[in-house]
Scaffold this active site. Sequence first.
Site, PDB file in Angstrom:
ATOM      1  N   ASP A 198     -33.594 -15.406 -21.486  1.00  0.00           N
ATOM      2  CA  ASP A 198     -32.906 -14.173 -21.897  1.00  0.00           C
ATOM      3  C   ASP A 198     -31.472 -14.355 -21.409  1.00  0.00           C
ATOM      4  O   ASP A 198     -31.121 -13.961 -20.303  1.00  0.00           O
ATOM      5  CB  ASP A 198     -33.593 -12.969 -21.247  1.00  0.00           C
ATOM      6  CG  ASP A 198     -33.007 -11.655 -21.716  1.00  0.00           C
ATOM      7  OD1 ASP A 198     -32.662 -11.557 -22.904  1.00  0.00           O
ATOM      8  OD2 ASP A 198     -32.894 -10.723 -20.894  1.00  0.00           O
ATOM      9  N   LYS A 217     -37.899  -7.910 -18.393  1.00  0.00           N
ATOM     10  CA  LYS A 217     -38.763  -8.773 -19.198  1.00  0.00           C
ATOM     11  C   LYS A 217     -39.771  -9.506 -18.306  1.00  0.00           C
ATOM     12  O   LYS A 217     -40.917  -9.711 -18.699  1.00  0.00           O
ATOM     13  CB  LYS A 217     -37.927  -9.742 -20.022  1.00  0.00           C
ATOM     14  CG  LYS A 217     -37.062  -8.984 -21.044  1.00  0.00           C
ATOM     15  CD  LYS A 217     -36.119  -9.845 -21.806  1.00  0.00           C
ATOM     16  CE  LYS A 217     -35.229  -9.020 -22.722  1.00  0.00           C
ATOM     17  NZ  LYS A 217     -34.041  -8.437 -22.049  1.00  0.00           N
ATOM     18  N   GLU A 257     -33.464 -16.320 -10.964  1.00  0.00           N
ATOM     19  CA  GLU A 257     -32.166 -15.661 -11.180  1.00  0.00           C
ATOM     20  C   GLU A 257     -31.124 -16.394 -10.355  1.00  0.00           C
ATOM     21  O   GLU A 257     -31.292 -16.578  -9.160  1.00  0.00           O
ATOM     22  CB  GLU A 257     -32.259 -14.177 -10.792  1.00  0.00           C
ATOM     23  CG  GLU A 257     -30.937 -13.459 -10.685  1.00  0.00           C
ATOM     24  CD  GLU A 257     -30.077 -13.499 -11.958  1.00  0.00           C
ATOM     25  OE1 GLU A 257     -30.623 -13.313 -13.068  1.00  0.00           O
ATOM     26  OE2 GLU A 257     -28.858 -13.738 -11.847  1.00  0.00           O
ATOM     27  N   ALA A 306     -33.806 -13.961 -15.065  1.00  0.00           N
ATOM     28  CA  ALA A 306     -34.795 -12.876 -15.008  1.00  0.00           C
ATOM     29  C   ALA A 306     -34.315 -11.545 -14.453  1.00  0.00           C
ATOM     30  O   ALA A 306     -34.987 -10.533 -14.649  1.00  0.00           O
ATOM     31  CB  ALA A 306     -36.006 -13.341 -14.198  1.00  0.00           C
ATOM     32  N   ALA A 307     -33.203 -11.493 -13.729  1.00  0.00           N
ATOM     33  CA  ALA A 307     -32.830 -10.221 -13.078  1.00  0.00           C
ATOM     34  C   ALA A 307     -32.237  -9.239 -14.086  1.00  0.00           C
ATOM     35  O   ALA A 307     -31.551  -9.666 -15.001  1.00  0.00           O
ATOM     36  CB  ALA A 307     -31.803 -10.492 -11.975  1.00  0.00           C
ATOM     37  N   PRO A 308     -32.497  -7.945 -13.914  1.00  0.00           N
ATOM     38  CA  PRO A 308     -33.234  -7.323 -12.803  1.00  0.00           C
ATOM     39  C   PRO A 308     -34.753  -7.292 -12.960  1.00  0.00           C
ATOM     40  O   PRO A 308     -35.431  -6.764 -12.100  1.00  0.00           O
ATOM     41  CB  PRO A 308     -32.666  -5.903 -12.787  1.00  0.00           C
ATOM     42  CG  PRO A 308     -32.278  -5.644 -14.214  1.00  0.00           C
ATOM     43  CD  PRO A 308     -31.835  -6.949 -14.782  1.00  0.00           C
ATOM     44  N   GLY A 309     -35.294  -7.822 -14.040  1.00  0.00           N
ATOM     45  CA  GLY A 309     -36.752  -7.973 -14.071  1.00  0.00           C
ATOM     46  C   GLY A 309     -37.488  -7.198 -15.153  1.00  0.00           C
ATOM     47  O   GLY A 309     -38.718  -7.141 -15.131  1.00  0.00           O
ATOM     48  N   CYS A 327     -28.577 -10.077 -26.061  1.00  0.00           N
ATOM     49  CA  CYS A 327     -28.309  -8.708 -26.505  1.00  0.00           C
ATOM     50  C   CYS A 327     -26.946  -8.673 -27.167  1.00  0.00           C
ATOM     51  O   CYS A 327     -26.100  -7.859 -26.836  1.00  0.00           O
ATOM     52  CB  CYS A 327     -28.428  -7.709 -25.355  1.00  0.00           C
ATOM     53  SG  CYS A 327     -27.296  -8.020 -23.992  1.00  0.00           S
TER      54      CYS A 327
HETATM   55  N1  SAM Z   1     -34.039 -10.850 -18.397  1.00  0.00           N
HETATM   56  C1  SAM Z   1     -33.372  -9.842 -17.613  1.00  0.00           C
HETATM   57  C2  SAM Z   1     -34.137  -8.537 -17.731  1.00  0.00           C
HETATM   58  O1  SAM Z   1     -34.856  -8.343 -18.706  1.00  0.00           O
HETATM   59  O2  SAM Z   1     -34.042  -7.693 -16.817  1.00  0.00           O
HETATM   60  C3  SAM Z   1     -31.916  -9.707 -17.991  1.00  0.00           C
HETATM   61  C4  SAM Z   1     -31.174 -11.009 -17.888  1.00  0.00           C
HETATM   62  S1  SAM Z   1     -29.455 -10.907 -18.181  1.00  0.00           S
HETATM   63  C5  SAM Z   1     -29.354 -10.721 -19.878  1.00  0.00           C
HETATM   64  C6  SAM Z   1     -28.961 -12.564 -17.938  1.00  0.00           C
HETATM   65  C7  SAM Z   1     -29.047 -13.068 -16.510  1.00  0.00           C
HETATM   66  O3  SAM Z   1     -28.621 -14.435 -16.501  1.00  0.00           O
HETATM   67  C8  SAM Z   1     -28.168 -12.331 -15.520  1.00  0.00           C
HETATM   68  O4  SAM Z   1     -28.957 -11.797 -14.494  1.00  0.00           O
HETATM   69  C9  SAM Z   1     -27.227 -13.395 -14.995  1.00  0.00           C
HETATM   70  O5  SAM Z   1     -26.952 -13.274 -13.604  1.00  0.00           O
HETATM   71  C10 SAM Z   1     -27.970 -14.681 -15.279  1.00  0.00           C
HETATM   72  N2  SAM Z   1     -27.054 -15.859 -15.418  1.00  0.00           N
HETATM   73  C11 SAM Z   1     -25.733 -15.876 -15.438  1.00  0.00           C
HETATM   74  N3  SAM Z   1     -25.282 -17.138 -15.546  1.00  0.00           N
HETATM   75  C12 SAM Z   1     -26.336 -17.929 -15.573  1.00  0.00           C
HETATM   76  C13 SAM Z   1     -26.518 -19.331 -15.646  1.00  0.00           C
HETATM   77  N4  SAM Z   1     -25.492 -20.173 -15.751  1.00  0.00           N
HETATM   78  N5  SAM Z   1     -27.774 -19.806 -15.626  1.00  0.00           N
HETATM   79  C14 SAM Z   1     -28.821 -18.963 -15.528  1.00  0.00           C
HETATM   80  N6  SAM Z   1     -28.706 -17.634 -15.473  1.00  0.00           N
HETATM   81  C15 SAM Z   1     -27.474 -17.128 -15.494  1.00  0.00           C
END
Ligand code: SAM
Length: 454
Positions: free
Chosen positions: A197, A134, A152, A129-132, A250
């Site tokens: 995501d 969505k 996250e 979810a980070a940084p948030g 993305c």
């Molecule tokens: N959904 C967020 C938004 O809209 O602001 C963006 C998410 S970003 C595309 C993907 C996120 O997945 C990152 O914050 C990353 O730290 C996290 N991530 C990395 N490895 C992961 C794992 N093995 N399991 C879950 N999340 C992971």
Amino acid sequence: MLTGIHNFCSAWTARGKKWGEQMVFQAEWIEAMRGLLGEEFEAFFAAMNEEAALALRLNALRDGAETPRAGERIPWSPYGRYLCAEDSIKTGSDIAHAAGVYYMQEASAQAPAEVLNPKPGEVVLDLCAAPGGKASQLAGKMGGCGALVANEIDFARAKALSGNLERLGVRNAAVTCESPDRLAGRWLDTFDAVLVDAPCSGEGMFRRDPDARNAWTPGSPAGCAARQAKILSSAARMVKPGGRLTYSTCTFNEFENEGAIREFLKAHPEFSPVDFALEGIGKSENGMLRLCPHKLRGDGHFVALLKRAGEAERADPRNPGRLPPALLEALPGKWPEALHGWAAEDAGGMVDALPPEMPVLDGLKALRRGLRLCEMRGYVKPDHALAMAFPPAFYDRRVVLEDEAAHAYLRGEALTLDAPDGWSHVSWRGFPLGFGKMSQGTLKNHLPKGLRLR
Ligand code: SAM
């Protein structure tokens, strides 16, 4: 090997920087995209050399949210707006940003939450979810009703996520910092709707992000796909029978998109694709939609919608509770109508209000558990999150600031005001900024130090 692509556009970007004279894409990536897109490649590649559109999303949780930064509407996102061309991104000194009026969010990135489309009252998980961006969009659709878990895995990023949800006035969310696998062990068949995501190779962001361009290797997509498969399989375990799962990235390549979904469906026959349409983009095929910069004003994205077989059941709320009347009496606010059925939980001297639908959080690393009401240690000190969670009319004592005083408040200054002594809600143009405490004509500033503008 790197291939230089010259861009002759001399316009200034919305960031106020001159557009890069040279955009460099890796030759292997260019060839992979040529293979994927065939005769569409030339149009695609031309778009990848154009200036990326910048966008924001007005906060659905703020009545009358508007900012002069908001330009043309984004067709597929009701609260989405392209950024005004002449704007420069200085969110750090913008009062409206501090008041949670909007969130900077790329246009295509606003599609996945529209596809998952959670309803008020549902139990929803945003697993990465980070940084948030969505997560806060999902929260806007839920309107403060039901429960949202925003997870996250990275702690620093989870803290930023938690801060963003607070600024935007999201009250029914927990923020956890756990691996998907650990959550799946706890929350089998729990959520009406889950968003994955996924972390990905980021090809869709290449035109705005040189780091993503340079970090890419021909092996990146397959490496990412292996991680995505693990995350998706944990996510699947947490979807209720009859529930929905949205997967997004993305990036453009098949490994991480259509390929990931094909493999997932083979391993999880209880899920099937559901077709959807997005205004201004078009219809999905087999529940999957690719967003490409030569076909819309936005970066690259991919969205898939899947449904788990079975009847969607609305479980009885786990912990319908009651906020203690004595506590509410000590807090600023028109309480009898608000947070009906929510439960109060003590977190070491801090009191959180949890919606009845919130899954059990005990034993999990949680940075936020619903709405933090106050600190209570023989005295009651209302929390900043409470100030941001309701419109100003909710609070019985309030001060309204004009631009100059609002800036001073956001810098952490005390203000000289004519108002009665005691806790007071502080707002600007109908949007919340925080709390202050009046004493003999001075408003003592209670904006948390980490949020103060420099
Ligand atoms: N959904 C967020 C938004 O809209 O602001 C963006 C998410 S970003 C595309 C993907 C996120 O997945 C990152 O914050 C990353 O730290 C996290 N991530 C990395 N490895 C992961 C794992 N093995 N399991 C879950 N999340 C992971």
